[in-house]
Design a protein around this motif. Structure first.
Motif, PDB file in Angstrom:
ATOM      1  N   LEU A 131      -3.555   5.052   5.931  1.00  8.93           N
ATOM      2  CA  LEU A 131      -2.157   5.235   5.524  1.00  8.93           C
ATOM      3  C   LEU A 131      -1.230   5.146   6.728  1.00  8.93           C
ATOM      4  O   LEU A 131      -0.179   4.518   6.679  1.00  8.93           O
ATOM      5  N   ILE A 132      -1.655   5.783   7.841  1.00  6.08           N
ATOM      6  CA  ILE A 132      -0.821   5.724   9.046  1.00  6.08           C
ATOM      7  C   ILE A 132      -0.720   4.295   9.555  1.00  6.08           C
ATOM      8  O   ILE A 132       0.361   3.815   9.930  1.00  6.08           O
ATOM      9  N   LEU A 133      -1.863   3.579   9.560  1.00 10.37           N
ATOM     10  CA  LEU A 133      -1.828   2.191  10.019  1.00 10.37           C
ATOM     11  C   LEU A 133      -0.911   1.352   9.131  1.00 10.37           C
ATOM     12  O   LEU A 133      -0.165   0.503   9.626  1.00 10.37           O
ATOM     13  N   ALA A 156      -6.035   7.691   8.282  1.00  9.33           N
ATOM     14  CA  ALA A 156      -5.796   6.665   9.300  1.00  9.33           C
ATOM     15  C   ALA A 156      -5.264   5.391   8.670  1.00  9.33           C
ATOM     16  O   ALA A 156      -4.358   4.749   9.201  1.00  9.33           O
ATOM     17  N   PRO A 158       6.897  -1.632   9.731  1.00  9.50           N
ATOM     18  CA  PRO A 158       8.068  -2.079  10.484  1.00  9.50           C
ATOM     19  C   PRO A 158       7.831  -3.366  11.249  1.00  9.50           C
ATOM     20  O   PRO A 158       8.783  -4.070  11.573  1.00  9.50           O
ATOM     21  N   LEU A 159       6.538  -3.682  11.496  1.00 13.25           N
ATOM     22  CA  LEU A 159       6.276  -4.921  12.206  1.00 13.25           C
ATOM     23  C   LEU A 159       6.672  -6.134  11.383  1.00 13.25           C
ATOM     24  O   LEU A 159       7.029  -7.173  11.931  1.00 13.25           O
ATOM     25  N   LEU A 196       2.553   2.079  10.087  1.00 11.71           N
ATOM     26  CA  LEU A 196       2.938   1.500  11.366  1.00 11.71           C
ATOM     27  C   LEU A 196       3.049  -0.012  11.286  1.00 11.71           C
ATOM     28  O   LEU A 196       3.856  -0.622  11.993  1.00 11.71           O
ATOM     29  N   TYR A 249       0.843  -1.195   0.000  1.00 13.76           N
ATOM     30  CA  TYR A 249       0.000   0.000   0.000  1.00 13.76           C
ATOM     31  C   TYR A 249       0.872   1.237   0.000  1.00 13.76           C
ATOM     32  O   TYR A 249       0.622   2.202  -0.725  1.00 13.76           O
ATOM     33  N   LEU A 250       1.940   1.218   0.814  1.00 13.11           N
ATOM     34  CA  LEU A 250       2.849   2.361   0.840  1.00 13.11           C
ATOM     35  C   LEU A 250       3.559   2.539  -0.496  1.00 13.11           C
ATOM     36  O   LEU A 250       3.855   3.658  -0.905  1.00 13.11           O
ATOM     37  N   THR A 264       1.405  -7.295  19.991  1.00 12.51           N
ATOM     38  CA  THR A 264       1.300  -6.083  19.172  1.00 12.51           C
ATOM     39  C   THR A 264       0.922  -6.448  17.751  1.00 12.51           C
ATOM     40  O   THR A 264       0.037  -5.839  17.152  1.00 12.51           O
ATOM     41  N   LEU A 312      -6.750  -4.890  13.827  1.00  9.16           N
ATOM     42  CA  LEU A 312      -7.336  -3.567  13.653  1.00  9.16           C
ATOM     43  C   LEU A 312      -7.219  -3.091  12.217  1.00  9.16           C
ATOM     44  O   LEU A 312      -8.144  -2.515  11.660  1.00  9.16           O
ATOM     45  N   THR A 349      -2.755  -7.524  17.488  1.00  4.54           N
ATOM     46  CA  THR A 349      -3.658  -6.383  17.640  1.00  4.54           C
ATOM     47  C   THR A 349      -3.635  -5.494  16.404  1.00  4.54           C
ATOM     48  O   THR A 349      -4.687  -5.120  15.866  1.00  4.54           O
ATOM     49  N   VAL A 350      -2.433  -5.169  15.951  1.00  9.80           N
ATOM     50  CA  VAL A 350      -2.318  -4.258  14.805  1.00  9.80           C
ATOM     51  C   VAL A 350      -2.920  -4.893  13.563  1.00  9.80           C
ATOM     52  O   VAL A 350      -3.662  -4.236  12.817  1.00  9.80           O
ATOM     53  N   LEU A 388       9.294  -6.530   9.711  1.00 13.54           N
ATOM     54  CA  LEU A 388      10.679  -6.840  10.054  1.00 13.54           C
ATOM     55  C   LEU A 388      10.803  -7.248  11.511  1.00 13.54           C
ATOM     56  O   LEU A 388      11.443  -8.231  11.857  1.00 13.54           O
ATOM     57  N   SER A 389      10.169  -6.431  12.401  1.00 14.68           N
ATOM     58  CA  SER A 389      10.542  -6.567  13.800  1.00 14.68           C
ATOM     59  C   SER A 389      10.005  -7.828  14.443  1.00 14.68           C
ATOM     60  O   SER A 389      10.692  -8.449  15.246  1.00 14.68           O
TER      61      SER A 389
END
Lengths: 441, 169, 420
Positions: free
Chosen positions: A208-210, A206, A216-217, A213, A86-87, A154, A161, A157-158, A219-220
């Motif tokens: 786009l921000i999600l 929202a 990076p998950l 965010l 999406y990004l 995390t 959502l 949840t992410v 990778l992490s």
């Protein structure tokens, strides 16, 4: 994107929400049965202890952890497709993102079950949660297992959502076309969405921000899972390359699972307009890249084990190549690295049967890779007196089988009751209806 | 014709909608809502929406969330010293992970909360007012409220712009 | 479509030649005056930095082809401009052979169990073969790209309107030049990973032969790609005026480049952290001594924190802002800071292996030789860009980009019309 009008988009995608056919009911029932078998085995294990799962000194991390890493890994690809693409504004994402994101949620949920199964005394899992408690104990925030707790919760949840927010406009579409009790249920979950300009404006920001965010998950989270192993000073675990190696392997297996889910979905639901062969081809190309990097990591591990001059590292590699688990190693090399090389040919990339076969082979290969990585180093580490031998037991195999059944069961329910292609985004991809165009015709 | 509270115009074409918005804004008639079946950057631009206030919320919530994770970890380690193999009691290196995960988690939760608040959802009585089910299909809608003379002007503008139908609310 | 103009002053060529001369003089003086260890290591640091930058940016051109990205097509030639510099990586590697005893401690004190890998002939042969292959494939890619452009004239606006444009795009996609590029791009990517890993392991990791890290090769080639992107940002900003690309390169190009830069900044930081946390947590002396030397002992400790800030924390923070990313000048400033940071990073990987004295050995040898390498790089870029057409006219994706931009312009005009 061949669909021409918004109405067509609605109808095509919502067509799949109709009355289930007999073959669907049978498949779902069989999968539910498989899940129940797995659950029954878990109950049996709780009653009889971890010994029946084959746990023997010093091999205490076995198939449940293999499954944990495997399932979390698969989930990463869903987030990659829905958030990262999406990004990048990749056009080929639209048809596949909803299913991919749903896959992620189910995978992460199933993965989160496995540490509980592995605990044996599953009911004490709440000791992992950092809250002021009557035992006056706190968790050790330095431990990689605690990083896992934070990372996986995390991630779940992410993902949930992100998926749900994307679903809200589509649920409104269904609500407006349904009657009776389904209308009330879809209405409840669509939160009274009306699609006015203010809502779309905030929604766009929202989302786009999600996406930013969630990226990076990707990778992490799997890096944190890899550090469960890499931070342990056992040769074979303690490698700096584990973090990108695991992340890349996760995306590799995840792309394979997306292909396994989407190729039949596309055929059965006749979604060729939305999930084009080009989309599948793009995923295949991504799989070539991930497969090559896994090959690099395998090679680097072999080289560094020799280069390190460390006696134990060298022996670990020799045991991996010649010891008890060598079959899984060679099979993993063939399935993970050699099979995707066929994707260099365009004919193979555009043939759905070939793609499906390669995807299945990669899935098996990645499971086997987790298997020999998790088991091998601890079965035979520093001191030969301490070595132990492990063989898979029926309980674990059936629980693994149960997890696969549960995953496909959840996915089939999703495909039946929710739109498996994003309606709002498909409409955004089309040219909006303009009176100007009408005049031109 | 006597018009009571408001009007909703249903449009098929996007350029009709944009034209109508331009004229209504030019005529000083306040538009309450513009409905569309998907996100339309053109409509948002035409309605001159300010940049969404969600961005600073996400950033601040994220930083505060990360710091709260660190605060929790610090408190826990000072309260209960689990000394692991020669590492310091307050090690910042592993806590980068805790900071990062809490940053993402709290930021996402607050972004979703901000979206719900700003979008004014969940709403039970969403259908009261100008919403029509076709707006989630393939129709656009413009909803205006005002006095009877304003609404008559609005009626004329929307008819002229090519509205498929215009209903009273 | 604007034709490219080159408002370029020849005085720059003189300046670059001067810089090369300064570098050569400083280098020779250092060798002859007896300060051999420091000079050779300064040469090594600069060799690593400048050539990995060049290979990184050429890889970006290949990545653009593989991902069929059309947003950056106008600057495709800029990524290829470093092609003239690449073949020099070979003779300059052989130059290292002369100073090998100063650089590689395992020559004077051989490590028996690693002597199969760490011996002079094998090391130089395998790296030479790798660099020959890598620069060869890069040059072949650049050649296929440039070859088509000199024969074709740029399309006018009328051409873009006609339906024939899709046919033209299809024809260009079937042309042998484009096909060669599509074939060579993934080959280049694979070779890049292998060869730069080998260079990183042999020329950096082996300086401390008792230390090892499985991620080091990947860390090295990822950083190289990242600094290549930073260099691309600077070159794009510079070329806006000097090459007349202002009409074609829109502000959103810099926004997108800034976003990619941000992403790779996070990736590089992540790769660094992945090594750091594993070694820190395991606390094994054979691994930790390398980190302790660079993060706990003076004089390196302060430098390490400076590097952390300017290569990671500063770009992560500053590249969050849209205004910075949209402005070419500000983006170039950030990129310059990132490049300085990574030069220092290469420096801190290499320097503690030979410098046991007080203070940091950053002085005339290092800066002078850096100037020399920079002069070489800038000269080869300038000569390339003067010789070959700036715009990749024969590239089908470039035509797609032009068509898309033209369609966007038409659309905007139509909407304005529809409004009234």
């Amino acid at each position: 994107m061949e669909a021409k009008s918004y109405q067509e988009v609605n109808e095509e995608i919502l067509r799949t929400l109709g009355r289930p056919r007999m073959r669907f009911v049978i498949t779902v029932s069989l999968l539910a049965l498989g899940t129940l078998i797995g659950a029954a085995c878990w109950a049996y294990q709780i009653a009889h202890g971890l010994g029946i799962a084959g746990y023997v000194h010093p091999v205490y991390w076995i198939i449940y952890l293999t499954n944990f890493v495997f399932w979390i890994g698969i989930g990463h690809s869903g987030t990659l497709i829905s958030a990262v693409l999406y990004l990048f504004r990749a056009k080929w994402r639209t048809g596949i993102s909803r299913s991919a994101e749903a896959m992620t949620i189910f995978c992460v949920f199933i993965a989160a079950l496995f540490p509980l199964i592995h605990l044996g005394r599953s009911w004490i899992f709440y000791w992992l949660i950092p809250y002021p408690n009557q035992r006056t104990l706190w968790i050790n925030f330095q431990s990689p297992l605690i990083f896992d707790v934070f990372a996986v919760s995390t991630y779940f949840t992410v993902s949930l959502l992100f998926w749900y927010i994307g679903l809200i406009p589509d649920l409104a579409v269904i609500r407006d076309r349904a009657k009776g009790i389904p209308r009330k249920i879809y209405g409840l979950f669509s939160l009274g969405w009306v699609g006015n300009h203010r809502q779309w404006h905030h929604y766009g920001t929202a989302y786009l921000i999600l996406a930013g965010l969630a990226t990076p998950l990707v990778l992490s989270v799997h890096s944190v899972v890899s550090w469960d192993f890499a931070l342990i000073i056992v040769p074979g675990y303690h490698d700096t390359i584990f973090a990108p190696y695991f992340v890349d392997g996760a995306i590799h297996s995840g792309l394979a699972m997306v292909l396994i889910l989407l190729i039949p979905l596309r055929k059965i639901y006749k979604f060729e307009k939305f999930i084009t062969i080009n989309d599948l081809e793009s995923m295949a190309k991504a799989m070539i890249v991930t497969g090559l990097f896994i090959g690099y990591c395998y090679g680097m591990e072999l080289f560094m084990a020799w280069y390190s001059g460390n006696r134990f590292e060298k022996d670990m590699i020799l045991i991996r190549l010649l010891g008890q688990y060598r079959i899984s190693y060679y099979l993993a090399v063939i399935c993970n690295i050699a099979a995707p090389l066929f994707l260099f040919s365009k004919r193979v990339r555009t043939n759905t049967r070939a793609l499906f076969a390669i995807a299945v082979s990669v899935t098996i290969g990645m499971w086997l890779e987790r298997y020999f990585i998790v088991l091998g180093p601890i079965a035979q580490d520093y001191d030969p007196y301490n070595w132990g031998s492990y063989f898979p037991q029926p309980v674990e195999i059936l629980i693994t089988f149960g997890s696969f059944s549960f995953f496909f069961f959840l996915f089939l329910l999703f495909a039946k009751f929710l739109p498996s292609v994003s309606i709002a985004e498909s409409k955004e991809d089309l040219e909006p209806p303009l009176r100007l165009r009408q005049k031109e015709r | 014709m006597a018009i009571q509270q408001g009007l909703v115009g249903v449009f098929i074409y996007l350029d009709d909608v944009l034209r109508a918005i331009g004229k209504l804004n030019g005529g000083g008639i306040p538009i309450k809502n513009v409905y569309s079946p998907m996100k339309s950057p053109e409509i948002i631009e035409a309605m001159e929406a300010k940049p969404s206030g969600i961005r600073p919320v996400s950033l601040i919530a994220g930083i505060l969330g990360g710091c709260s994770g660190l605060a929790l970890a610090t408190y826990a380690h000072l309260r209960w010293n689990l000394i692991t193999s020669g590492k310091p009691i307050l090690p910042w290196i592993p806590w980068v992970v805790i900071f990062f995960e809490m940053l993402i988690l709290i930021s996402v939760l607050c972004t979703v909360a901000a979206l719900l608040i700003k979008g004014r959802i969940p709403r039970i009585h969403y259908g009261k007012g100008g919403y029509r089910p076709t707006f989630s299909g393939d129709r656009f809608g413009i909803e205006v409220y005002g006095g009877s003379s304003e609404l008559e002007k609005a009626w004329a503008i929307m008819k002229e712009s090519g509205a498929e139908e215009i209903d009273e609310i | 479509m604007a034709t490219s103009r080159r408002s370029f002053r020849p005085v720059w060529i003189v300046i670059f030649c001067l810089l090369i001369a300064i570098g050569a003089v400083v280098f020779l003086y250092g060798i002859l005056a007896g300060n051999t260890s420091r000079t050779w290591h300064a040469y090594l640091v600069n060799y690593l930095f400048w050539f990995s930058l060049a290979y990184g940016i050429v890889l970006y051109g290949a990545v653009m082809n593989m991902t069929t990205a059309d947003w950056a097509r106008p600057i495709k030639r800029l990524t290829e401009a470093f092609g003239l510099f690449l073949p020099f990586s070979l003779p300059m590697l052989w130059l290292l052979y002369i100073g090998r005893e100063e650089i590689f401690t395992w020559i004077r004190e051989p490590v028996p169990e690693k002597s199969f890998w760490l011996n002079t002939p094998f090391l130089f042969i395998r790296n030479s073969v790798g660099l020959i292959l890598l620069s060869g494939v890069s040059l072949a890619l650049i050649y296929s790209s440039v070859r088509g452009d000199s024969k074709i004239s740029p399309p006018s606006e009328d051409d873009l309107k006609k339906e024939k444009i899709d046919e033209t795009i299809q024809r260009r996609q079937d042309s042998p030049a484009w096909r060669a590029q599509v074939l060579l791009s993934p080959v280049l990517a694979v070779l890049y990973g292998i060869v730069l890993s080998s260079v990183g392991i042999d020329l950096v990791m082996s300086l401390d032969p008792h230390w090892y890290s499985t991620l080091f090769g990947a860390y090295y080639f990822l950083n190289s790609f990242y600094i290549g992107l930073a260099a691309l940002a600077i070159l794009s900003a510079v070329s806006l005026n000097t090459l007349g690309l202002k009409a074609l390169v829109k502000p959103y190009y810099f926004h997108d480049l800034g976003k990619i830069l941000f992403g790779f900044c996070m990736l590089s930081g992540y790769f660094f952290y992945a090594q750091f946390i594993v070694i820190w947590y395991g606390n094994l002396p054979e691994e930790t001594h390398y980190l302790i030397e660079r993060f706990r002992y003076s004089p390196w400790e302060n430098l390490a924190y400076v590097i952390l800030i300017i290569t990671f924390l500063f770009p992560i923070f500053i590249l969050l802002f849209r205004r910075i990313k949209l402005n070419p000048l500000l983006l170039s400033v950030v990129s310059v800071i990132i490049l300085i940071g990574y030069w220092l990073e290469r420096f801190i990987l290499v320097a503690p292996t030979y410098w046991k004295g007080e203070g940091l050995p950053i002085g005339i040898p290092e800066v002078g030789i850096a100037a020399g390498f920079f002069g070489m790089l800038a000269l080869s870029v300038t000569l390339f860009l003067r010789r070959f057409p700036i715009l990749p006219i024969s590239d089908p994706l470039f035509l797609k980009y032009l068509k898309r931009e033209y369609d966007k312009k038409l659309e905007a005009e139509r909407k304005k019309f529809g409004f009234v």
